[in-house]
Design a protein around this motif. Structure first.
Motif, short mmCIF file in Angstrom:
data_model
loop_
_atom_site.label_atom_id
_atom_site.label_comp_id
_atom_site.label_asym_id
_atom_site.label_seq_id
_atom_site.Cartn_x
_atom_site.Cartn_y
_atom_site.Cartn_z
N UNK A 159 0.83 -1.21 0.00
CA UNK A 159 0.00 0.00 0.00
C UNK A 159 0.86 1.26 0.00
N UNK A 160 1.94 1.24 0.76
CA UNK A 160 2.83 2.42 0.78
C UNK A 160 3.56 2.57 -0.55
N UNK A 161 4.03 1.44 -1.11
CA UNK A 161 4.77 1.50 -2.38
C UNK A 161 3.89 1.97 -3.52
N UNK A 162 2.58 1.66 -3.44
CA UNK A 162 1.64 1.99 -4.52
C UNK A 162 1.00 3.35 -4.33
N UNK A 163 1.28 4.01 -3.23
CA UNK A 163 0.65 5.30 -2.99
C UNK A 163 -0.81 5.19 -2.58
N UNK A 164 -1.21 4.01 -2.10
CA UNK A 164 -2.58 3.86 -1.60
C UNK A 164 -2.65 4.31 -0.14
N UNK A 165 -1.48 4.35 0.49
CA UNK A 165 -1.39 4.71 1.90
C UNK A 165 -0.11 5.52 2.07
#
Ligand code: ADP
Ligand code: ADP
Length: 229
Positions: free
Chosen positions: A48-54
């Motif tokens: 999620x952090x790597x994908x910019x979702x979080x």
């Protein structure tokens, strides 16, 4: 995809749950990386952090040189729509849209020109030429996941993030799906980051990262032919 000193905590500041602890890693463009680790080790948080979702609590994340951290939510959503694709364990197809309409959806959401012939060709490339006008409920799990992969590929994102993409599939369907992900790296130059707890799934990747207690504790790369004694 680059993470620099990424830390993510949940809960109260005086008693935080540390989900990711100082993770620094770079995943080269055009490679397929699997992320493994026990339940609760931080795999989903990593994705999620790597994908910019979080947003991480601290640290920085870059895709294709563009920073995902520290910006505003509108810019981030726009970035995701243009540059990132997602494949989920439960397929996440919209039930009222046909396979073809599902494949076209991210293009529509990104405000891009929708070329239905291109979308049909992508569906054909995942073996679903005959299923383009079917609803998700009329397809098997493996077929639904192939639609989801076609949807991710059709928008030609820089990176595809896959969260346990074979978790709901039988072995044969899982192998088909993994073969397609591998093919999109080999032929389409895509970068793929896949969270999995299945070693067979991980064996399709070029590299495997291991997380434990929120930390990167190891990595493996596929042996090249020259490396074999
Ligand atoms: P994994 O995907 O490897 O199972 P997660 O990234 O889901 O690991 O979780 C890492 C840690 O963070 C776990 O201890 C989990 O309980 C905690 N965690 C995850 N999401 C939340 C949340 N929304 N609120 C509180 N704690 C969370
Ligand atoms: P948010 O609702 O967090 O603003 P978006 O709707 O902008 O996120 O979605 C960001 C990216 O994730 C888009 O590329 C979108 O296609 C994809 N996405 C989000 N949710 C889903 C879903 N349920 N199924 C498939 N793709 C999704």
């Amino acid at each position: 995809v680059r993470l620099v000193s990424v830390r993510k905590t949940y809960g109260a500041a005086d008693n935080p749950v540390v989900a990711l602890n100082n993770v620094t890693v770079g995943l080269p463009a055009g490679t397929f990386t699997a992320v493994m680790g026990p339940s609760g080790s931080g795999k989903s948080t990593f994705l999620h952090c790597a994908a910019g979702l979080d947003q991480p609590t601290s640290g920085r994340v870059f895709i294709d040189g563009a920073e995902l951290t520290g910006g505003d939510e509108t810019a981030l959503t726009k970035f995701r729509r243009q540059r990132v694709g997602f494949v989920f364990q439960q397929f996440n197809l919209l039930p009222t849209l046909t396979a073809l309409q599902n494949v076209a959806l991210p293009l529509r959401l990104a405000g891009r020109r929708v070329d239905l012939r291109h979308c049909r060709a992508v569906l054909a490339s995942v073996g679903l030429a005959e299923r383009a006008d079917h609803l998700p409920a009329e397809l098997s799990g493996g077929q639904q996941q192939r639609v989801a992969i076609a949807r991710a590929i059709a928008a030609q994102p820089r990176v595809i993030f896959a969260d346990e993409p074979t978790g709901a599939l039988d072995t044969t369907a899982a192998r088909d799906v993994l073969g397609l992900l591998r093919q999109s790296v080999r032929q389409g130059g895509q970068t793929i980051v896949m969270v999995t707890h299945d070693p067979v799934a991980a064996s399709y990747a070029d590299a495997v990262l291991f997380l434990a207690d929120g930390q990167l504790v190891g990595s493996l790369t596929r042996p090249t032919a020259d490396a074999v004694a």
